[in-house]
Design a protein around this motif. Structure first.
Motif, PDB file in Angstrom:
ATOM      1  N   THR A 199      -7.933  -9.963  -6.449  1.00 41.17           N
ATOM      2  CA  THR A 199      -8.291  -8.540  -6.457  1.00 41.17           C
ATOM      3  C   THR A 199      -7.370  -7.689  -7.310  1.00 41.17           C
ATOM      4  O   THR A 199      -7.661  -6.520  -7.563  1.00 41.17           O
ATOM      5  CB  THR A 199      -8.263  -7.991  -5.024  1.00 41.17           C
ATOM      6  N   GLY A 200      -6.187  -8.213  -7.697  1.00 38.36           N
ATOM      7  CA  GLY A 200      -5.230  -7.402  -8.446  1.00 38.36           C
ATOM      8  C   GLY A 200      -4.431  -6.465  -7.569  1.00 38.36           C
ATOM      9  O   GLY A 200      -3.814  -5.520  -8.069  1.00 38.36           O
ATOM     10  N   ILE A 201      -4.424  -6.709  -6.270  1.00 35.17           N
ATOM     11  CA  ILE A 201      -3.705  -5.831  -5.341  1.00 35.17           C
ATOM     12  C   ILE A 201      -2.537  -6.556  -4.656  1.00 35.17           C
ATOM     13  O   ILE A 201      -1.645  -5.942  -4.102  1.00 35.17           O
ATOM     14  CB  ILE A 201      -4.668  -5.270  -4.275  1.00 35.17           C
ATOM     15  N   GLY A 202      -2.513  -7.872  -4.732  1.00 31.25           N
ATOM     16  CA  GLY A 202      -1.530  -8.661  -3.983  1.00 31.25           C
ATOM     17  C   GLY A 202      -0.092  -8.270  -4.257  1.00 31.25           C
ATOM     18  O   GLY A 202       0.703  -8.057  -3.324  1.00 31.25           O
ATOM     19  N   LEU A 203       0.300  -8.169  -5.534  1.00 27.11           N
ATOM     20  CA  LEU A 203       1.693  -7.817  -5.851  1.00 27.11           C
ATOM     21  C   LEU A 203       1.993  -6.350  -5.563  1.00 27.11           C
ATOM     22  O   LEU A 203       3.132  -5.983  -5.287  1.00 27.11           O
ATOM     23  CB  LEU A 203       2.001  -8.143  -7.313  1.00 27.11           C
ATOM     24  N   ALA A 204       0.961  -5.493  -5.642  1.00 24.77           N
ATOM     25  CA  ALA A 204       1.152  -4.091  -5.264  1.00 24.77           C
ATOM     26  C   ALA A 204       1.508  -3.996  -3.776  1.00 24.77           C
ATOM     27  O   ALA A 204       2.341  -3.182  -3.365  1.00 24.77           O
ATOM     28  CB  ALA A 204      -0.100  -3.277  -5.566  1.00 24.77           C
ATOM     29  N   ILE A 205       0.874  -4.839  -2.960  1.00 25.51           N
ATOM     30  CA  ILE A 205       1.205  -4.894  -1.536  1.00 25.51           C
ATOM     31  C   ILE A 205       2.636  -5.381  -1.341  1.00 25.51           C
ATOM     32  O   ILE A 205       3.378  -4.866  -0.495  1.00 25.51           O
ATOM     33  CB  ILE A 205       0.204  -5.802  -0.787  1.00 25.51           C
ATOM     34  N   VAL A 206       3.052  -6.379  -2.135  1.00 18.92           N
ATOM     35  CA  VAL A 206       4.429  -6.896  -2.058  1.00 18.92           C
ATOM     36  C   VAL A 206       5.426  -5.766  -2.311  1.00 18.92           C
ATOM     37  O   VAL A 206       6.402  -5.580  -1.571  1.00 18.92           O
ATOM     38  CB  VAL A 206       4.638  -8.037  -3.072  1.00 18.92           C
ATOM     39  N   ARG A 207       5.176  -5.002  -3.368  1.00 18.66           N
ATOM     40  CA  ARG A 207       6.109  -3.920  -3.728  1.00 18.66           C
ATOM     41  C   ARG A 207       6.112  -2.821  -2.668  1.00 18.66           C
ATOM     42  O   ARG A 207       7.190  -2.385  -2.230  1.00 18.66           O
ATOM     43  CB  ARG A 207       5.731  -3.333  -5.082  1.00 18.66           C
ATOM     44  N   ARG A 208       4.941  -2.354  -2.258  1.00 17.25           N
ATOM     45  CA  ARG A 208       4.864  -1.261  -1.298  1.00 17.25           C
ATOM     46  C   ARG A 208       5.523  -1.660   0.030  1.00 17.25           C
ATOM     47  O   ARG A 208       6.308  -0.892   0.604  1.00 17.25           O
ATOM     48  CB  ARG A 208       3.404  -0.861  -1.077  1.00 17.25           C
ATOM     49  N   GLY A 209       5.202  -2.838   0.514  1.00 15.71           N
ATOM     50  CA  GLY A 209       5.781  -3.273   1.783  1.00 15.71           C
ATOM     51  C   GLY A 209       7.290  -3.436   1.717  1.00 15.71           C
ATOM     52  O   GLY A 209       8.015  -3.034   2.634  1.00 15.71           O
ATOM     53  N   THR A 210       7.810  -4.007   0.632  1.00 16.54           N
ATOM     54  CA  THR A 210       9.258  -4.208   0.493  1.00 16.54           C
ATOM     55  C   THR A 210       9.989  -2.876   0.439  1.00 16.54           C
ATOM     56  O   THR A 210      11.034  -2.686   1.078  1.00 16.54           O
ATOM     57  CB  THR A 210       9.559  -5.039  -0.770  1.00 16.54           C
TER      58      THR A 210
END
Length: 503
Positions: A467-478
């Motif tokens: 989806t192109g969202i996986g790494l964005a979730i990594v950054r936001r959560g961290t």
């Protein structure tokens, strides 16, 4: 004739002895010197002052005893006394022995049988302490005169005895107007009880430290001041008056009032903004419910009916119809996955995180358990460099972050290659860094800043689904857990993703 000379000599000796006895009786340093500039006798206080026994001084040249520098300083006074003039002077002179001292000296000429002085008697007063006190008094007076704070002295009866220029400026009374008046001319009526309490403490010898109060100027205006009151003692240690130091704090009070008003305004704005955010969050929650139920329901229907067509009418659809139905199923599933990822990304901005100390090894193994089917399907090799460190994090968020990093490491490899992922951690001061390293296709450095944004994809969905969202979730959560993320990689050389969290 001879009898007179003997009588005259005897008289001179008697006078000399009388002078010596007077000098010895005085507590002040006294000496008698000859015209040839030598010591004839010295009193014990004089010998003590120079720091030599009297027998080492008598008969010696003056210059050898007090030093050339001191001798040159007193030589003009010696010349005047030897000319028959009584000399009195005060000077700061550097003596050999006592050092640099202020002295007050009186030189009186002495006579023998002729009209020319045969020497002189010197009485020396050491006034160094007095001069130091005068200098200190002068410095204190200069401080008082030049102080920006009002300094007022008064008697125990409250009568003003002195005030400095700052007091004149702050309260508006000239010194000649204020001196002799009661201190109450600058105290508002509603502050008189305060003055009585201060005076009671003062009579007990107590100092009143800084306290904020109000005083009244000559024109009737009120002045905010910070006041300190100290007792004035006489030589016997008795309290005879008070010294008041008042600092004009009008500007400070205005600033404090302005800050208080600004704080109240900010609090109101924060409260208003909080209400707005709560309303926005409520709307987002409603939107999330709509997306989860209302938008996903048609997708599930599309997916279900398309699968039913493929199962029940495969013989009538033909190859082209089956292909269309398959594409409908894939598109519905892809859209559903995208919606789920968007919801997960949105929740990371709003959900309350419960940070606790977690063992990275435990969370990594939880994430791997959830990926067992994918790991088995792709025959991926996962290596954990135990032991892993501990971090302060929210368990569910950290598990999602690690899952996303592992999924990328397994997915983004060259066709035909076996995915190999290595997991390790290292301490960096107050932070713990977790590495997820793979043997995949790598990422060119120019893309390192882009890949953590929402919907950023470097490859087509046909080659590497997602989806192109996986790494964005990594950054936001961290970042929400007080950490940061990064990557080290080059195209074709695998990737080393890392997250840092507080230990």
């Amino acid at each position: 004739m001879a009898r007179k000379r003997v009588t005259g000599a005897a008289a001179a000796r008697m006078a000399e002895e009388h002078l010596r006895s007077i000098g010895e009786a005085l507590p002040t340093p006294v000496t008698r010197c000859s015209r040839d500039l030598r010591y004839l006798w010295v009193s014990q206080p004089y010998a003590d002052w120079l720091g030599h026994p009297s027998e080492e001084i008598v008969g010696q040249p003056i210059v050898d005893v007090i030093g050339p520098e001191a001798f040159e300083a007193i030589r003009p006074h010696i010349d005047r006394v030897l000319a028959g003039t009584r000399v009195e002077y005060e000077a700061q002179i550097s003596f050999r022995g006592p050092g640099l001292r202020w002295i007050h000296a009186v030189y009186t000429p002495t006579y023998g049988t002729g009209d020319t002085p045969d020497g002189w008697v010197a009485v020396v007063f050491d006034v160094d302490d007095r001069h130091r006190l005068e200098e200190e008094h002068g410095r204190l007076a200069a401080i008082v005169q030049n102080s920006d704070d009002a300094i007022v002295a008064k008697t125990l009866d409250g009568v003003i005895t002195s005030c400095n220029p700052a007091a004149e400026r702050i309260f508006g009374y000239r010194a000649d107007e204020a001196i002799g008046c009661p201190i109450t001319i600058i105290i508002p009526p509603d502050r008189l009880d305060e003055e009585h309490e201060v005076m009671a403490r003062l009579r007990r010898g107590e100092r009143t430290g800084h306290f904020d109060t109000v005083r009244k100027a000559k024109d009737g205006s009120l002045i905010d001041i910070s006041l300190t009151v100290s007792p004035i003692l006489d030589a016997g240690g008795r309290v005879v008056g008070a010294s008041k130091i008042a600092r004009d704090i009008t500007e400070r009070k205005r600033t404090e009032a302005a800050l208080k008003e600004l704080t109240l305004t900010l609090e109101e704005r924060v409260s208003e903004r909080t209400r707005e955010l709560e309303e926005i969050n409520a709307e987002l929650d409603a939107f999330g419910y709509t997306v989860s139920h209302d938008l996903r329901a048609p997708l599930r229907a599309m997916d279900g009916f398309a699968k039913a067509l493929m199962a029940d009418h495969a013989d009538t659809l033909g190859s082209r119809g089956l292909d269309y139905a398959r594409r409908i199923v894939e598109a519905a599933q892809r859209m559903d996955l995208l919606i789920q990822d968007l919801l997960a990304y949105s929740r990371l901005s709003r959900d309350e995180l419960r940070r606790e100390r977690l063992d990275l090894g435990d969370v990594v193994r939880e994430a791997l358990h959830g990926l067992e089917d994918e790991i088995r399907t792709r025959s991926a090799s996962i290596t954990i460099a135990d032991p892993l460190g501990t971090v302060l994090a929210d368990r569910a968020t950290l598990r999602q972050i690690i899952t996303n990093l592992l999924t990328n490491g397994i997915k983004f490899v060259e066709e035909g290659s076996t995915p190999r992922v290595r997991i390790r951690s290292e301490s960096r001061g107050l932070m713990e860094r977790l590495w997820v390293e793979d043997n995949g296709i790598g990422i060119a450095p120019r893309y390192h800043g882009r890949i953590f944004r929402v919907f950023e994809r470097l490859h087509g969905i046909e080659t590497y689904p997602g989806t192109g969202i996986g790494l964005a979730i990594v950054r936001r959560g961290t970042e929400r857990m007080g950490g940061r993320v990064g990557v080290e990689s080059n195209a074709g050389a695998g990737a080393k993703f890392w997250i840092e969290l507080p230990r």
